[in-house]
Scaffold this active site. Structure first.
Site, PDB file in Angstrom:
ATOM      1  N   GLY A 103       0.793  -1.215   0.000  1.00 34.72           N
ATOM      2  CA  GLY A 103       0.000   0.000   0.000  1.00 34.72           C
ATOM      3  C   GLY A 103       0.829   1.269   0.000  1.00 34.72           C
ATOM      4  N   VAL A 118       3.476  -1.723   5.919  1.00 35.12           N
ATOM      5  CA  VAL A 118       3.778  -2.693   4.870  1.00 35.12           C
ATOM      6  C   VAL A 118       2.655  -3.719   4.741  1.00 35.12           C
ATOM      7  CG1 VAL A 118       6.273  -2.450   4.837  1.00 35.12           C
ATOM      8  CG2 VAL A 118       5.238  -3.937   6.539  1.00 35.12           C
ATOM      9  N   LYS A 119       1.422  -3.250   4.721  1.00 41.27           N
ATOM     10  CA  LYS A 119       0.286  -4.108   4.428  1.00 41.27           C
ATOM     11  C   LYS A 119      -0.341  -3.691   3.095  1.00 41.27           C
ATOM     12  CE  LYS A 119       0.450  -6.833   8.001  1.00 41.27           C
ATOM     13  NZ  LYS A 119       1.742  -6.404   8.565  1.00 41.27           N
ATOM     14  N   THR A 120      -1.302  -4.492   2.620  1.00 42.49           N
ATOM     15  CA  THR A 120      -1.875  -4.269   1.292  1.00 42.49           C
ATOM     16  C   THR A 120      -2.413  -2.856   1.145  1.00 42.49           C
ATOM     17  OG1 THR A 120      -2.477  -6.607   1.242  1.00 42.49           O
ATOM     18  CG2 THR A 120      -3.498  -5.176  -0.403  1.00 42.49           C
TER      19      THR A 120
END
Length: 398
Positions: free
Chosen positions: A3, A185-187
């Site tokens: 993301g 650091v996630k979608t």
């Protein structure tokens, strides 16, 4: 989980709305916020996007797991079955509510092995917590059957698989509750943040209160709220929610790019007959955030990793078997009970047995596995170049 890779005017606009009002807290200050309620808007957007009745934003994915476990009635003496391959937050959350993490083997889906779950159930078992790792899903059909048979809570840790589906339903919306992480650091990202989703009205009311000091949020202002139950401060800020509000509007864009890049890179790796790929219980539901592939032996996998490192292209490729954060083999702080606060006797006794437990089934899988993350920013030429470099190194080792 990319993301943060695509950040632009939409995110800046939402954040600036908050900065211009000066109200950074999600509750109260109604008149001063100029109509901006970013957390409320993001919660509604989560419900609309994932077709779920309720969403409660919190400060992190870890806070989401902790809140969900607490309001689902998991606590001291209860056992929570979870996989050997996850992020440390999964067992941290279990310990934080006084419960006992019971680690069991994964299978070639890199998620909970249903047979291992069935074998681990005891009279103290309260909850089964599948972790949908690396963008894909656990075998939720089998796990649902087990939970129904034994009257257990099914809590989905979908922090790494936002946007993935199982048989047409979004991960996180299938169990009694599900959790998402919106860290950097996630979608999709809030910078820091998380959410619990559920279709149960009573569970949602408890989530809403527990994450904000027990406030029932029924007063005319915060000072008039009642506190029917104890709670804690797991609130998200309006600034973080604003970032997430922009990002969730771009989820389909991100997933579409991931799938395109995934398909191209996998098509190159698939030309190597000696490697195999992770089993995905519902391939149409994969979020395509990464490709997990297996070498024939541990020795070959380690040789590939060493050569990737020597060539300076290991970045973005993960060898979980030696990873300090995601696999039981190197969770020495857990095995050694290196914990600041005191634990209850059930927790201590379980952790003392952890070092001697046999996880050879998981070892045989993770020792051969390498996961390659998918970037949104790659061009087609870069993907082909990356794929051919990977292929050349793999073939040279094999």
């Amino acid at each position: 989980m990319p993301g943060f890779e695509l950040f632009g005017d939409l995110e800046r606009k939402e954040v600036n709305d908050v900065l211009e009002s000066g109200i950074l807290m999600r509750y109260g200050f109604d008149a001063a916020r100029n109509g901006h309620w970013k957390a409320k808007e993001l919660e509604q957007a989560i419900c609309n996007t994932f077709n779920v009745n309720h969403a409660q934003l919190v400060s992190s994915g870890t806070a989401a797991l902790t809140t969900a476990l607490a309001v689902l009635g998991v606590g001291a003496g209860d056992e929570v079955i979870m996989p050997t391959f996850t992020f440390v937050a999964s067992f941290e959350a279990v310990l934080s509510v006084g419960a006992v993490p019971v680690l069991v083997d994964v299978d070639d889906s890199l998620t909970l092995n249903p047979d291992a779950v069935q074998a681990a159930i005891t009279p103290a078992t309260k909850c089964v917590m599948p972790v949908h790792m690396c963008g894909s899903m656990a075998d939720l059909g089998a796990l649902q059957d087990i939970c129904k048979e034994h009257d257990l809570v099914l809590l989905e840790d979908a922090c790494q698989s936002i946007g993935a589906k199982y048989k047409g339903r979004y991960l996180g919306t299938i169990g009694d509750a599900g959790t998402y992480s919106f860290d950097f650091v996630k979608t999709i990202t809030c910078g820091e943040g998380g959410a619990v989703v559920t279709n149960n009205d009573k569970t949602y009311q408890a989530l809403d209160a527990y994450s904000d000091h027990g406030h029932d949020h029924k007063g005319v202002d915060r000072g008039a709220d009642l506190h029917p139950y104890l709670g804690y401060n797991f609130r998200i800020s309006e600034l973080h929610a604003a970032v997430g509000l922009a990002q969730i509007k771009r989820l389909e864009e991100f997933l579409s790019i991931q799938k395109k890049n995934y398909d191209l890179l996998k098509s190159i790796l698939a030309t190597i007959p000696q490697i195999s790929f992770r089993r995905i219980p519902d391939e149409t539901g994969d979020s395509c955030g990464s490709i997990s592939w297996f070498l024939p032996t541990e020795e070959k996998a380690k040789a590939v990793v060493a050569k990737l490192k020597a060539e300076g292209i290991l970045g973005g490729n993960f060898y979980w078997y030696d990873n300090n954060w995601h696999y039981v083999r190197n969770w020495h702080h857990l095995k050694d009970i290196a914990i600041y606060n005191k634990l209850n006797i059930e927790q201590i006794e379980t952790l003392e047995r952890l070092s001697s437990k046999d996880f050879s089934v998981s070892d045989a899988i993770l020792s051969r596995c390498i996961t390659t993350n998918i970037s949104l920013s790659w061009t087609e030429e870069q993907i082909k170049e990356k794929g051919e470099k990977l292929k050349s190194i793999i073939e040279s080792v094999l």
